[in-house]
Design a protein around this motif. Structure first.
Motif, PDB file in Angstrom:
ATOM      1  N   LYS A 187      98.408  44.956 -49.003  1.00 19.89           N
ATOM      2  CA  LYS A 187      98.952  45.668 -47.855  1.00 19.89           C
ATOM      3  C   LYS A 187      98.407  45.073 -46.555  1.00 19.89           C
ATOM      4  CE  LYS A 187      99.429  50.539 -46.387  1.00 19.89           C
ATOM      5  NZ  LYS A 187      98.998  51.923 -46.727  1.00 19.89           N
ATOM      6  N   CYS A 188      97.116  44.784 -46.529  1.00 21.31           N
ATOM      7  CA  CYS A 188      96.493  44.185 -45.350  1.00 21.31           C
ATOM      8  C   CYS A 188      97.026  42.773 -45.124  1.00 21.31           C
ATOM      9  CB  CYS A 188      94.976  44.134 -45.506  1.00 21.31           C
ATOM     10  SG  CYS A 188      94.174  45.755 -45.459  1.00 21.31           S
ATOM     11  N   GLN A 189      97.194  42.026 -46.206  1.00 22.97           N
ATOM     12  CA  GLN A 189      97.710  40.661 -46.081  1.00 22.97           C
ATOM     13  C   GLN A 189      99.113  40.671 -45.485  1.00 22.97           C
ATOM     14  OE1 GLN A 189      97.047  38.042 -49.419  1.00 22.97           O
ATOM     15  NE2 GLN A 189      98.863  36.819 -48.965  1.00 22.97           N
ATOM     16  N   SER A 190      99.937  41.620 -45.930  1.00 21.90           N
ATOM     17  CA  SER A 190     101.302  41.728 -45.392  1.00 21.90           C
ATOM     18  C   SER A 190     101.278  42.033 -43.900  1.00 21.90           C
ATOM     19  CB  SER A 190     102.080  42.822 -46.129  1.00 21.90           C
ATOM     20  OG  SER A 190     102.258  42.485 -47.487  1.00 21.90           O
ATOM     21  N   ARG A 191     100.356  42.917 -43.486  1.00 21.05           N
ATOM     22  CA  ARG A 191     100.271  43.247 -42.060  1.00 21.05           C
ATOM     23  C   ARG A 191      99.786  42.045 -41.257  1.00 21.05           C
ATOM     24  NH1 ARG A 191      98.319  48.730 -39.071  1.00 21.05           N
ATOM     25  NH2 ARG A 191     100.395  49.284 -39.780  1.00 21.05           N
ATOM     26  N   MET A 192      98.816  41.300 -41.785  1.00 21.92           N
ATOM     27  CA  MET A 192      98.326  40.121 -41.074  1.00 21.92           C
ATOM     28  C   MET A 192      99.435  39.079 -40.925  1.00 21.92           C
ATOM     29  SD  MET A 192      94.331  39.532 -42.204  1.00 21.92           S
ATOM     30  CE  MET A 192      94.544  39.687 -43.982  1.00 21.92           C
ATOM     31  N   GLU A 193     100.236  38.903 -41.968  1.00 17.59           N
ATOM     32  CA  GLU A 193     101.344  37.950 -41.909  1.00 17.59           C
ATOM     33  C   GLU A 193     102.372  38.388 -40.873  1.00 17.59           C
ATOM     34  OE1 GLU A 193     102.592  37.932 -45.956  1.00 17.59           O
ATOM     35  OE2 GLU A 193     101.074  36.479 -46.602  1.00 17.59           O
ATOM     36  N   GLU A 194     102.618  39.690 -40.782  1.00 19.64           N
ATOM     37  CA  GLU A 194     103.544  40.224 -39.783  1.00 19.64           C
ATOM     38  C   GLU A 194     103.009  39.984 -38.372  1.00 19.64           C
ATOM     39  OE1 GLU A 194     105.307  44.574 -38.390  1.00 19.64           O
ATOM     40  OE2 GLU A 194     104.393  44.362 -40.366  1.00 19.64           O
ATOM     41  N   MET A 195     101.700  40.190 -38.195  1.00 19.86           N
ATOM     42  CA  MET A 195     101.083  39.971 -36.890  1.00 19.86           C
ATOM     43  C   MET A 195     101.139  38.501 -36.485  1.00 19.86           C
ATOM     44  SD  MET A 195      97.784  42.501 -37.381  1.00 19.86           S
ATOM     45  CE  MET A 195      97.116  42.334 -35.728  1.00 19.86           C
ATOM     46  N   LEU A 196     100.957  37.612 -37.443  1.00 26.36           N
ATOM     47  CA  LEU A 196     101.042  36.184 -37.158  1.00 26.36           C
ATOM     48  C   LEU A 196     102.440  35.802 -36.680  1.00 26.36           C
ATOM     49  CD1 LEU A 196      98.980  34.765 -40.166  1.00 26.36           C
ATOM     50  CD2 LEU A 196      98.411  34.486 -37.751  1.00 26.36           C
ATOM     51  N   LYS A 197     103.456  36.398 -37.290  1.00 29.86           N
ATOM     52  CA  LYS A 197     104.834  36.133 -36.875  1.00 29.86           C
ATOM     53  C   LYS A 197     105.081  36.598 -35.446  1.00 29.86           C
ATOM     54  CE  LYS A 197     106.822  36.458 -41.538  1.00 29.86           C
ATOM     55  NZ  LYS A 197     107.675  37.274 -42.447  1.00 29.86           N
ATOM     56  N   ASN A 198     104.324  37.630 -35.032  1.00 31.50           N
ATOM     57  CA  ASN A 198     104.478  38.175 -33.682  1.00 31.50           C
ATOM     58  C   ASN A 198     103.542  37.520 -32.669  1.00 31.50           C
ATOM     59  OD1 ASN A 198     106.513  40.034 -34.365  1.00 31.50           O
ATOM     60  ND2 ASN A 198     105.000  41.505 -35.114  1.00 31.50           N
ATOM     61  N   GLN A 213      94.218  30.104 -48.509  1.00 34.00           N
ATOM     62  CA  GLN A 213      95.365  29.187 -48.577  1.00 34.00           C
ATOM     63  C   GLN A 213      96.686  29.929 -48.399  1.00 34.00           C
ATOM     64  OE1 GLN A 213      94.227  27.489 -52.431  1.00 34.00           O
ATOM     65  NE2 GLN A 213      93.946  25.497 -51.446  1.00 34.00           N
ATOM     66  N   SER A 214      96.729  31.178 -48.848  1.00 31.17           N
ATOM     67  CA  SER A 214      97.957  31.965 -48.751  1.00 31.17           C
ATOM     68  C   SER A 214      98.238  32.418 -47.326  1.00 31.17           C
ATOM     69  CB  SER A 214      97.861  33.187 -49.669  1.00 31.17           C
ATOM     70  OG  SER A 214      98.963  34.048 -49.489  1.00 31.17           O
ATOM     71  N   ILE A 215      97.176  32.793 -46.592  1.00 33.21           N
ATOM     72  CA  ILE A 215      97.348  33.378 -45.258  1.00 33.21           C
ATOM     73  C   ILE A 215      97.266  32.343 -44.144  1.00 33.21           C
ATOM     74  CG2 ILE A 215      96.336  35.007 -43.597  1.00 33.21           C
ATOM     75  CD1 ILE A 215      95.334  36.628 -45.983  1.00 33.21           C
ATOM     76  N   CYS A 216      96.384  31.361 -44.297  1.00 27.37           N
ATOM     77  CA  CYS A 216      96.052  30.466 -43.177  1.00 27.37           C
ATOM     78  C   CYS A 216      96.808  29.142 -43.235  1.00 27.37           C
ATOM     79  CB  CYS A 216      94.549  30.193 -43.171  1.00 27.37           C
ATOM     80  SG  CYS A 216      93.548  31.692 -43.040  1.00 27.37           S
ATOM     81  N   ASP A 217      96.968  28.531 -42.057  1.00 22.11           N
ATOM     82  CA  ASP A 217      97.562  27.196 -41.991  1.00 22.11           C
ATOM     83  C   ASP A 217      96.522  26.121 -41.665  1.00 22.11           C
ATOM     84  OD1 ASP A 217      97.245  27.770 -39.211  1.00 22.11           O
ATOM     85  OD2 ASP A 217      99.283  28.547 -39.134  1.00 22.11           O
ATOM     86  N   HIS A 218      95.333  26.552 -41.195  1.00 22.92           N
ATOM     87  CA  HIS A 218      94.240  25.637 -40.908  1.00 22.92           C
ATOM     88  C   HIS A 218      92.953  26.206 -41.509  1.00 22.92           C
ATOM     89  CE1 HIS A 218      97.179  24.580 -37.807  1.00 22.92           C
ATOM     90  NE2 HIS A 218      96.571  23.418 -37.691  1.00 22.92           N
ATOM     91  N   ALA A 219      91.967  25.328 -41.661  1.00 28.04           N
ATOM     92  CA  ALA A 219      90.671  25.785 -42.176  1.00 28.04           C
ATOM     93  C   ALA A 219      89.559  24.938 -41.582  1.00 28.04           C
ATOM     94  CB  ALA A 219      90.626  25.708 -43.698  1.00 28.04           C
ATOM     95  N   VAL A 220      88.381  25.552 -41.458  1.00 22.63           N
ATOM     96  CA  VAL A 220      87.179  24.820 -41.070  1.00 22.63           C
ATOM     97  C   VAL A 220      86.107  25.114 -42.106  1.00 22.63           C
ATOM     98  CG1 VAL A 220      86.492  26.694 -39.492  1.00 22.63           C
ATOM     99  CG2 VAL A 220      85.444  24.440 -39.258  1.00 22.63           C
ATOM    100  N   TRP A 221      85.496  24.062 -42.594  1.00 22.43           N
ATOM    101  CA  TRP A 221      84.485  24.150 -43.651  1.00 22.43           C
ATOM    102  C   TRP A 221      83.116  23.964 -43.010  1.00 22.43           C
ATOM    103  CZ3 TRP A 221      84.348  19.749 -47.900  1.00 22.43           C
ATOM    104  CH2 TRP A 221      83.204  19.909 -48.707  1.00 22.43           C
ATOM    105  N   LEU A 222      82.282  24.993 -43.165  1.00 20.50           N
ATOM    106  CA  LEU A 222      80.931  24.961 -42.607  1.00 20.50           C
ATOM    107  C   LEU A 222      79.896  24.848 -43.722  1.00 20.50           C
ATOM    108  CD1 LEU A 222      81.240  27.838 -39.967  1.00 20.50           C
ATOM    109  CD2 LEU A 222      81.045  25.406 -39.456  1.00 20.50           C
TER     110      LEU A 222
END
Length: 249
Positions: A187-198, A213-222
């Motif tokens: 449910k949270c993932q769906s809301r985050m994806e909706e917010m990204l579209k907006n 990988q499902s939610i993000c388009d970029h990543a930084v490895w620390l």
């Protein structure tokens, strides 16, 4: 419109760790006055740079203690850099520590208004969105219970519901969602994806690489406070996972 919404420029975060055991406040004060208290310098972040464009979703990955949460706190303004600068163009809604912004002795109803005030919303605004928050957090039967009696999952649901009832310029989500059940995580993932579209920009920390990988388009490895790699999410995550597999052999 500015090209970047977040600019982290050669940032170093330094902590002082006490190098000796002090059992009480009195002893601490005496040693401090006499300048007998010794500290060991610890660099939680070392010369970290990161530029994030509006609407991008960045995952922060790395083992425990790599500096992910420290970087999020610095971007949120909770920690000040020892060196370097951080610039954010817009409003931030941070979900970094479970229960942050809540008073355990107040009821869920009271905490909704308290947390809204912390985020800069008026009481009228919170009243207008109250039912929406309660429905999303699924806490209707617990509104008048002190939040100290809530499970960690219930606190996470409520915190997420309040922080995401509007589209902030930047949403920062640390590992807090991992305490929720699977259905609520979806449910949270769906809301985050909706917010990204907006147009919301997302900074997301999770040890679940599939989720990143499902939610993000970029990543930084620390690793140990330093950037190992940053860029396209699939490339960075795959390189990170391959290294973890090699270490397990």
């Amino acid at each position: 419109m500015e090209e970047y919404i977040i600019e982290v420029d050669h940032v170093t975060i330094r902590f002082n760790l006490a190098s000796e055991k002090v059992d009480n406040l009195k002893e601490y004060a005496i040693k401090m006055v006499k300048k007998q208290l010794m500290f060991q310098e610890f660099l939680a972040l070392q010369d970290v740079s990161l530029k994030v464009k509006r609407g991008e979703a960045w995952g922060l990955i790395g083992v425990n203690g790599s500096g992910k949460s420290t970087l999020l706190k610095a971007i949120s303004g909770i920690l000040q850099p020892y060196k370097g600068t951080i610039t954010v163009f817009g409003e931030i809604a941070p979900l970094i520590e479970l229960g942050a912004g809540f008073d355990g002795n107040l009821t869920a109803r009271e905490n909704i208004f308290l947390n809204g005030t912390v985020l800069g919303h008026s009481r009228k605004f919170m009243q207008e969105h109250f039912d929406e928050i309660v429905d999303f957090a699924e806490i209707k039967d617990f509104l008048d219970s002190p939040i100290k009696n809530f499970s960690s999952g219930m606190k996470a649901r409520l915190g997420f519901a309040v922080a995401t009832m509007v589209n902030p310029d930047v949403l920062i989500v640390d590992e807090v969602l991992s305490v929720g059940d699977f259905l609520f995580q979806k449910k949270c993932q769906s809301r985050m994806e909706e917010m990204l579209k907006n147009g919301t920009t997302l900074l997301y920390v999770s040890h679940n690489i599939n989720s990143v990988q499902s939610i993000c388009d970029h990543a930084v490895w620390l690793n140990k406070g330093q950037v190992v790699e940053s860029g396209a999410v699939e490339t960075v995550c795959n390189n990170y996972m391959n290294l973890q597999k090699e270490r397990r052999k």
